[in-house]
Design an enzyme around this catalytic site. Structure first.
Site, PDB file in Angstrom:
ATOM      1  N   SER A 161      -2.435  -7.883   2.989  1.00 44.78           N
ATOM      2  CA  SER A 161      -2.853  -7.828   4.393  1.00 44.78           C
ATOM      3  C   SER A 161      -3.232  -9.225   4.867  1.00 44.78           C
ATOM      4  CB  SER A 161      -4.059  -6.896   4.549  1.00 44.78           C
ATOM      5  OG  SER A 161      -3.748  -5.606   4.098  1.00 44.78           O
ATOM      6  N   LYS A 212     -18.212  -6.962   9.075  1.00 44.32           N
ATOM      7  CA  LYS A 212     -16.985  -7.759   9.123  1.00 44.32           C
ATOM      8  C   LYS A 212     -16.263  -7.506  10.435  1.00 44.32           C
ATOM      9  CE  LYS A 212     -15.374  -8.654   4.438  1.00 44.32           C
ATOM     10  NZ  LYS A 212     -14.325  -8.321   3.461  1.00 44.32           N
ATOM     11  N   ARG A 234      -1.217  -6.395  -8.105  1.00 45.76           N
ATOM     12  CA  ARG A 234       0.006  -7.134  -7.793  1.00 45.76           C
ATOM     13  C   ARG A 234       0.298  -8.151  -8.880  1.00 45.76           C
ATOM     14  NH1 ARG A 234      -2.336  -8.350  -2.040  1.00 45.76           N
ATOM     15  NH2 ARG A 234      -3.942  -8.804  -3.557  1.00 45.76           N
ATOM     16  N   HIS A 282       0.838  -1.203   0.000  1.00 40.71           N
ATOM     17  CA  HIS A 282       0.000   0.000   0.000  1.00 40.71           C
ATOM     18  C   HIS A 282       0.877   1.260   0.000  1.00 40.71           C
ATOM     19  CE1 HIS A 282      -2.992  -2.725   2.327  1.00 40.71           C
ATOM     20  NE2 HIS A 282      -3.470  -2.576   1.104  1.00 40.71           N
TER      21      HIS A 282
END
Ligand code: PNS
Length: 163
Positions: A130, A43, A92, A19
């Site tokens: 993450s 969540k 990515r 990030h």
């Protein structure tokens, strides 16, 4: 001088070097990056929205071109409210593409004036996520090369082991 404001949305649970790399790259093209942290009450994140914002703020405290906000609801609404028309996402690998293309097309359907820009991270950050950090850190795995120092310390506090 670049003046355009770009919105960089995500869960950032937690912020990774990937990030950070994307924000740095964006600042060579855009004048301001607004890091938009999703606050999704349905969540259960590892770090609360407030904790995530505090960690990102601490990391970017020296840079006035980076602003950190939380958002809930539709991203395109947040983009409009923040007087931008650009969403920034990092890519990515090819495996990211399907999901990212779906989101970009959905956001374009919701608001045709909003464009999504993709940037790629440096090679050494291309596998960092993450989710991987959250799989490794609880067991004492060394994530120091994957996350900024401030996040490393927060993970250490959370899991109480040396890494
Ligand atoms: O870091 P993430 O979890 O891949 O980020 C996903 C995020 C926050 C960008 C995405 O879930 C999102 O924009 N959520 C807000 C709801 C929304 O606007 N959805 C429509 C686009 S699919």
């Amino acid at each position: 001088m670049f003046t355009k404001r770009v919105i960089f949305p995500g869960s950032f649970d937690p912020l990774t070097n990937g990030h950070v790399d994307i924000v740095g790259r964006a600042l060579s093209v855009f004048g301001e990056v607004v890091v938009a942290v999703l606050n999704n009450p349905s969540k259960t994140p590892l770090f609360s929205a407030e904790e995530r914002v505090a960690l990102i703020q601490e990391h970017f405290q020296e840079d006035s071109r980076v602003r950190i906000e939380t958002f809930s609801g539709l991203l395109v609404d947040f983009v409009r409210e923040n007087k931008s028309n650009i969403i920034l996402r990092g890519l990515r690998a090819i495996s990211d593409f399907d999901y990212e293309a779906q989101m970009a097309l959905m956001n374009r359907t919701l608001d045709p004036s909003v464009e999504t820009f993709f940037l790629t991270a440096r090679e050494e950050n291309s596998y960092v996520s993450s989710s991987l950090v959250k799989q490794v850190a609880p067991f004492g795995g060394d994530v120091s090369k994957l996350v900024p120092a401030v996040v490393g310390r927060a993970l250490q506090e959370k899991f109480g082991r040396s890494r």
